[in-house]
Write a protein that holds these residues in place. Sequence first.
Motif, PDB file in Angstrom:
ATOM      1  N   SER A  35       0.842  -1.194   0.000  1.00  0.00           N
ATOM      2  CA  SER A  35       0.000   0.000   0.000  1.00  0.00           C
ATOM      3  C   SER A  35       0.881   1.249   0.000  1.00  0.00           C
ATOM      4  O   SER A  35       1.970   1.267   0.570  1.00  0.00           O
ATOM      5  CB  SER A  35      -0.957   0.006   1.189  1.00  0.00           C
ATOM      6  OG  SER A  35      -0.232   0.067   2.386  1.00  0.00           O
ATOM      7  N   ILE A  36       0.378   2.275  -0.681  1.00  0.00           N
ATOM      8  CA  ILE A  36       1.024   3.579  -0.731  1.00  0.00           C
ATOM      9  C   ILE A  36       0.032   4.559  -0.124  1.00  0.00           C
ATOM     10  O   ILE A  36      -1.076   4.708  -0.628  1.00  0.00           O
ATOM     11  CB  ILE A  36       1.358   3.968  -2.182  1.00  0.00           C
ATOM     12  CG1 ILE A  36       2.287   2.943  -2.820  1.00  0.00           C
ATOM     13  CG2 ILE A  36       1.964   5.361  -2.230  1.00  0.00           C
ATOM     14  CD1 ILE A  36       2.480   3.127  -4.311  1.00  0.00           C
ATOM     15  N   LYS A  37       0.420   5.193   0.981  1.00  0.00           N
ATOM     16  CA  LYS A  37      -0.483   6.107   1.669  1.00  0.00           C
ATOM     17  C   LYS A  37      -0.202   7.544   1.232  1.00  0.00           C
ATOM     18  O   LYS A  37       0.945   7.943   1.089  1.00  0.00           O
ATOM     19  CB  LYS A  37      -0.326   5.973   3.177  1.00  0.00           C
ATOM     20  CG  LYS A  37      -0.786   4.626   3.663  1.00  0.00           C
ATOM     21  CD  LYS A  37      -0.749   4.503   5.150  1.00  0.00           C
ATOM     22  CE  LYS A  37      -1.323   3.143   5.502  1.00  0.00           C
ATOM     23  NZ  LYS A  37      -0.887   2.617   6.722  1.00  0.00           N
ATOM     24  N   ILE A  38      -1.283   8.300   1.045  1.00  0.00           N
ATOM     25  CA  ILE A  38      -1.190   9.701   0.668  1.00  0.00           C
ATOM     26  C   ILE A  38      -1.494  10.544   1.905  1.00  0.00           C
ATOM     27  O   ILE A  38      -2.537  10.384   2.524  1.00  0.00           O
ATOM     28  CB  ILE A  38      -2.199  10.043  -0.457  1.00  0.00           C
ATOM     29  CG1 ILE A  38      -2.089   9.065  -1.629  1.00  0.00           C
ATOM     30  CG2 ILE A  38      -2.031  11.482  -0.910  1.00  0.00           C
ATOM     31  CD1 ILE A  38      -0.753   9.049  -2.327  1.00  0.00           C
ATOM     32  N   LYS A  39      -0.554  11.418   2.266  1.00  0.00           N
ATOM     33  CA  LYS A  39      -0.710  12.241   3.467  1.00  0.00           C
ATOM     34  C   LYS A  39      -1.261  13.613   3.097  1.00  0.00           C
ATOM     35  O   LYS A  39      -0.712  14.284   2.235  1.00  0.00           O
ATOM     36  CB  LYS A  39       0.636  12.408   4.172  1.00  0.00           C
ATOM     37  CG  LYS A  39       1.217  11.114   4.712  1.00  0.00           C
ATOM     38  CD  LYS A  39       2.435  11.395   5.532  1.00  0.00           C
ATOM     39  CE  LYS A  39       3.666  11.120   4.695  1.00  0.00           C
ATOM     40  NZ  LYS A  39       4.916  11.327   5.414  1.00  0.00           N
TER      41      LYS A  39
END
Length: 161
Positions: A93-97
């Motif tokens: 998973s790639i989380k966007i902040k």
Amino acid sequence: MPSFDIVSQVNSMEIENAVNQAKKELANRFDFKGSKWEIILEKTEIKLVADNEYKVATLNEIVIGKLAKRGISMKSVEQCDPDISPLGHARQSIKIKNGIESAVAKEIASFIRDSKLKVTTQIQGDEVRVQGKSRDDLQAVIAAVRAHEFPVAVQFVNFRD
């Protein structure tokens, strides 16, 4: 009294465009023909699913490259470690902040206070408001914050006279 806000935002349309570009590229790649792979875009997360660890790493590389080309700061992107199942399937998973965390907001506010300019700062949720009597002081603050390296990507919005 002139003021502006310091925020950390990511354009969701640019993320969606980057994911769509990555999907188009992967549909034409010969090393992904006949294999199962998936890129799922959620509100603040991009999930990558593939047959093995190598393909997930390739998916990750392509998506990150597309995000960078669309102008999304890598400070706003957090990559998690890939999960490998015993059968060999892999997920990542790639989380966007979005928004400025309170610790970083305090760091920005103290940096502005230490600059000895005649401005005041207020932390309002996930943004920092800067107020001053002079427009020139506010522009000096913007220049100083841009020059300093913070752990989040910052933008300046709501500049008011």
